[in-house]
Design an enzyme around this catalytic site. Structure first.
Site, PDB file in Angstrom:
ATOM      1  N   ASN A 131      29.168  41.097  28.923  1.00 47.59           N
ATOM      2  CA  ASN A 131      29.806  42.283  29.494  1.00 47.59           C
ATOM      3  C   ASN A 131      31.017  42.614  28.643  1.00 47.59           C
ATOM      4  O   ASN A 131      31.634  41.700  28.083  1.00 47.59           O
ATOM      5  CB  ASN A 131      30.301  41.986  30.904  1.00 47.59           C
ATOM      6  CG  ASN A 131      29.179  41.918  31.911  1.00 47.59           C
ATOM      7  OD1 ASN A 131      28.018  41.909  31.546  1.00 47.59           O
ATOM      8  ND2 ASN A 131      29.543  41.872  33.165  1.00 47.59           N
TER       9      ASN A 131
ATOM     10  N   ASP B 217      25.283  39.827  35.863  1.00 45.97           N
ATOM     11  CA  ASP B 217      24.524  39.763  37.122  1.00 45.97           C
ATOM     12  C   ASP B 217      23.238  38.953  36.975  1.00 45.97           C
ATOM     13  O   ASP B 217      22.713  38.447  37.953  1.00 45.97           O
ATOM     14  CB  ASP B 217      24.206  41.187  37.596  1.00 45.97           C
ATOM     15  CG  ASP B 217      25.481  41.886  38.049  1.00 45.97           C
ATOM     16  OD1 ASP B 217      26.248  41.259  38.794  1.00 45.97           O
ATOM     17  OD2 ASP B 217      25.735  43.032  37.620  1.00 45.97           O
TER      18      ASP B 217
ATOM     19  N   LYS C 126      15.790  30.387  17.244  1.00 40.73           N
ATOM     20  CA  LYS C 126      16.000  31.829  17.045  1.00 40.73           C
ATOM     21  C   LYS C 126      14.664  32.577  17.135  1.00 40.73           C
ATOM     22  O   LYS C 126      13.686  32.174  16.494  1.00 40.73           O
ATOM     23  CB  LYS C 126      16.637  32.046  15.671  1.00 40.73           C
ATOM     24  CG  LYS C 126      16.992  33.484  15.412  1.00 40.73           C
ATOM     25  CD  LYS C 126      17.652  33.663  14.060  1.00 40.73           C
ATOM     26  CE  LYS C 126      17.826  35.134  13.771  1.00 40.73           C
ATOM     27  NZ  LYS C 126      18.313  35.360  12.403  1.00 40.73           N
TER      28      LYS C 126
ATOM     29  N   ASP D 109      26.544  34.828  43.021  1.00 38.50           N
ATOM     30  CA  ASP D 109      27.723  35.682  43.210  1.00 38.50           C
ATOM     31  C   ASP D 109      28.890  34.757  43.561  1.00 38.50           C
ATOM     32  O   ASP D 109      29.025  34.291  44.694  1.00 38.50           O
ATOM     33  CB  ASP D 109      27.468  36.709  44.320  1.00 38.50           C
ATOM     34  CG  ASP D 109      28.600  37.730  44.362  1.00 38.50           C
ATOM     35  OD1 ASP D 109      29.776  37.327  44.199  1.00 38.50           O
ATOM     36  OD2 ASP D 109      28.314  38.927  44.531  1.00 38.50           O
ATOM     37  N   ILE D 110      29.711  34.483  42.563  1.00 39.78           N
ATOM     38  CA  ILE D 110      30.757  33.459  42.698  1.00 39.78           C
ATOM     39  C   ILE D 110      31.748  33.867  43.781  1.00 39.78           C
ATOM     40  O   ILE D 110      32.087  33.089  44.676  1.00 39.78           O
ATOM     41  CB  ILE D 110      31.484  33.267  41.349  1.00 39.78           C
ATOM     42  CG1 ILE D 110      30.466  32.954  40.244  1.00 39.78           C
ATOM     43  CG2 ILE D 110      32.530  32.169  41.463  1.00 39.78           C
ATOM     44  CD1 ILE D 110      31.028  33.026  38.832  1.00 39.78           C
TER      45      ILE D 110
ATOM     46  N   PHE E 136      37.691  42.034  42.139  1.00 37.17           N
ATOM     47  CA  PHE E 136      37.968  43.148  41.235  1.00 37.17           C
ATOM     48  C   PHE E 136      36.729  44.019  41.111  1.00 37.17           C
ATOM     49  O   PHE E 136      35.607  43.524  41.231  1.00 37.17           O
ATOM     50  CB  PHE E 136      38.360  42.630  39.837  1.00 37.17           C
ATOM     51  CG  PHE E 136      39.842  42.544  39.657  1.00 37.17           C
ATOM     52  CD1 PHE E 136      40.566  41.553  40.298  1.00 37.17           C
ATOM     53  CD2 PHE E 136      40.524  43.475  38.867  1.00 37.17           C
ATOM     54  CE1 PHE E 136      41.943  41.473  40.154  1.00 37.17           C
ATOM     55  CE2 PHE E 136      41.898  43.407  38.718  1.00 37.17           C
ATOM     56  CZ  PHE E 136      42.607  42.408  39.361  1.00 37.17           C
TER      57      PHE E 136
ATOM     58  N   LYS F 146      32.174  47.367  48.063  1.00 41.88           N
ATOM     59  CA  LYS F 146      32.116  46.049  47.420  1.00 41.88           C
ATOM     60  C   LYS F 146      32.974  45.056  48.195  1.00 41.88           C
ATOM     61  O   LYS F 146      32.584  43.911  48.413  1.00 41.88           O
ATOM     62  CB  LYS F 146      32.624  46.186  45.986  1.00 41.88           C
ATOM     63  CG  LYS F 146      32.264  45.048  45.097  1.00 41.88           C
ATOM     64  CD  LYS F 146      32.504  45.391  43.624  1.00 41.88           C
ATOM     65  CE  LYS F 146      31.388  46.265  43.056  1.00 41.88           C
ATOM     66  NZ  LYS F 146      31.469  46.403  41.601  1.00 41.88           N
TER      67      LYS F 146
ATOM     68  N   LYS G 275      31.407  41.685  49.827  1.00 45.67           N
ATOM     69  CA  LYS G 275      31.817  40.349  49.370  1.00 45.67           C
ATOM     70  C   LYS G 275      32.590  39.592  50.449  1.00 45.67           C
ATOM     71  O   LYS G 275      32.811  38.402  50.312  1.00 45.67           O
ATOM     72  CB  LYS G 275      32.716  40.463  48.138  1.00 45.67           C
ATOM     73  CG  LYS G 275      32.111  41.261  47.006  1.00 45.67           C
ATOM     74  CD  LYS G 275      31.621  40.378  45.906  1.00 45.67           C
ATOM     75  CE  LYS G 275      30.962  41.234  44.825  1.00 45.67           C
ATOM     76  NZ  LYS G 275      30.312  40.404  43.825  1.00 45.67           N
TER      77      LYS G 275
END
Ligand code: C5P
Length: 402
Positions: free
Chosen positions: A215, A284, A294, A313-314, A330, A344, A348
């Site tokens: 990300n 995700d 490789k 989902d921590i 966040f 959200k 959560k």
């Protein structure tokens, strides 16, 4: 718009140098502290003048340097009183073995030791610098314990290679660390005694040994919050995905790559934490069929078929822990911030969710944080990430259950 934040604006510091090779490093500190707006009066012991000249310290501080208690330039001949009155702090760096002993026993046989005894309520910080055997000597350790009892704040010492060639504890902490400790000293201790767990940066999900899915996240906001929480007196554990940022001084950093590693590191510490701040941009999904070798391009030019599975989902998991920490989430959104962030927060199960608009803050040094909580929405002014982090830490401390 340029935001210039002088960390030591309007602060008057008495800087004492005692005899030690680390004096040369303190020259750099004086320049950096001056850039941050501090006014610095340098006082040196005779031994310090063997290591660096008063001329150097005068040039860097832009002010007269004091050594002699009988200095005829001081009209009332009371430099030991004049210098400490109105000073915001006295900092001794480097602090030698001998000087720590003198301080611990209230001796006053030169200007610097005399002004320390005459300091009244002026805070005293010391950065010890000596050979490891001198630091470990029981007499030095007794003196340090006495100084702690007297509310003298010790900065360091650090471990590492010493000027004498030996390796161990006793090195002076680095000039930039002294600077951040001095800045921290002036911040309100709103999280004293608290343990704060923070995630920051991106995660990195492996496709093969040379390719990852990640990300976009510099980690700047999370690192700034870690620094701000430490400044506020907390013990801070920072679980960090891959970033190029230096660890804030005094923060324990645990490096992870994947979301599952981040999850494991967070769960190891969550129950012992008072606050969990989940700033990381967590992937995700991870690649189920990642390869140990490789992946090669095929002659036909086809693309590999990657299979994904969801990551834990921590934040939601920590928020659901019975007796777990107070949780802050966040959300970086590209549109409909209010609607998405509040949804959200409810999903959560966290009391506070901090939202921002990704395109405005990504890679930037300025951030605009919006707080979503049961009582509604409020926004913090756009400001540099460290200032925003301090404001957020303040807001968190006000909301913590008593
Ligand atoms: O909607 P999203 O799940 O991305 O919510 C973002 C918030 O959840 C952030 O605080 C982020 O750190 C946290 N998060 C997490 N674990 C995940 C995904 C997001 O802790 N797997």
């Amino acid at each position: 718009m340029r935001h210039i934040m002088l960390e030591l604006a309007n602060k008057r510091i008495v800087l004492g140098l005692t005899g030690g090779i680390a004096c040369y490093k303190v020259a750099e500190f004086v320049r950096r502290a001056g850039e941050q707006g501090a006014t610095i009066d340098v006082v040196m012991t005779q031994a310090a003048t063997q290591f660096i000249t008063p001329v150097t310290m005068q040039a860097l501080s832009g002010r007269p340097v004091y050594i002699d208690p009988w200095d005829s330039r001081v009209p009332n001949n009371m430099a030991h009183i004049n210098l400490t009155r109105g000073a915001d702090a006295i900092l001794i760096a480097p602090a030698s073995t001998d000087f720590l002993a003198k301080l611990a026993h209230g001796m006053a046989d030169d200007l610097l030791s005399t002004l320390c005894v005459a300091r009244g309520n002026c805070p005293l910080l010391v950065a010890p610098a000596m050979n490891r055997e001198m630091w470990l000597n029981p007499a030095t350790q007794r003196n340090v314990a006495l100084l702690r009892q007297d509310a003298v704040q010790l900065l360091g010492p650090a471990e590492g290679e010493q000027a004498c060639g030996e390796v161990g504890s006793g090195r002076m902490i680095e000039p930039d660390q002294i600077l951040s400790e001095l800045v921290a000293f002036f911040q309100p201790k709103t999280l004293a005694g608290k343990c704060v767990l923070i995630t920051a940066g991106p995660t990195s999900e492996r496709i093969d040994p040379v390719r990852v899915i990640t990300n976009r996240s510099s980690g700047k906001t999370g690192y700034a919050i870690a620094r701000a929480a430490r400044e506020a007196g907390a013990k801070v554990i920072l679980v960090s995905g891959p970033t190029a940022l230096p660890t804030p001084y005094g923060v324990t950093r645990l490096n992870v790559e994947s979301a599952r590693q981040m999850h494991a590191a967070v769960m190891d510490h969550a129950r012992d934490s008072d606050i969990f701040i989940s700033v990381a941009a967590v992937a995700d999904w991870h690649v189920v069929n990642s390869s140990d070798q490789k992946l090669k391009k095929t002659a036909g030019g086809g693309a590999p078929q990657l299979e994904f599975a969801p990551n834990p989902d921590i934040l939601a998991e920590v928020a659901a822990l019975e007796g777990g920490p107070w949780c802050v989430g966040f959300a970086a959104e590209t549109e409909n911030l209010d609607e998405y962030a509040e949804a959200k927060r409810r999903r959560k199960g966290v009391p506070l969710l901090v939202g921002n608009l990704a395109h405005k803050v990504m890679d930037a040094d300025i951030t605009e944080l919006v707080l979503f909580e049961d009582s509604g929405r409020s926004s913090l002014t756009p400001q540099p990430k460290l200032q925003a982090a301090r404001a957020l830490v303040q807001a968190i401390s006000q909301r913590l259950p008593r």
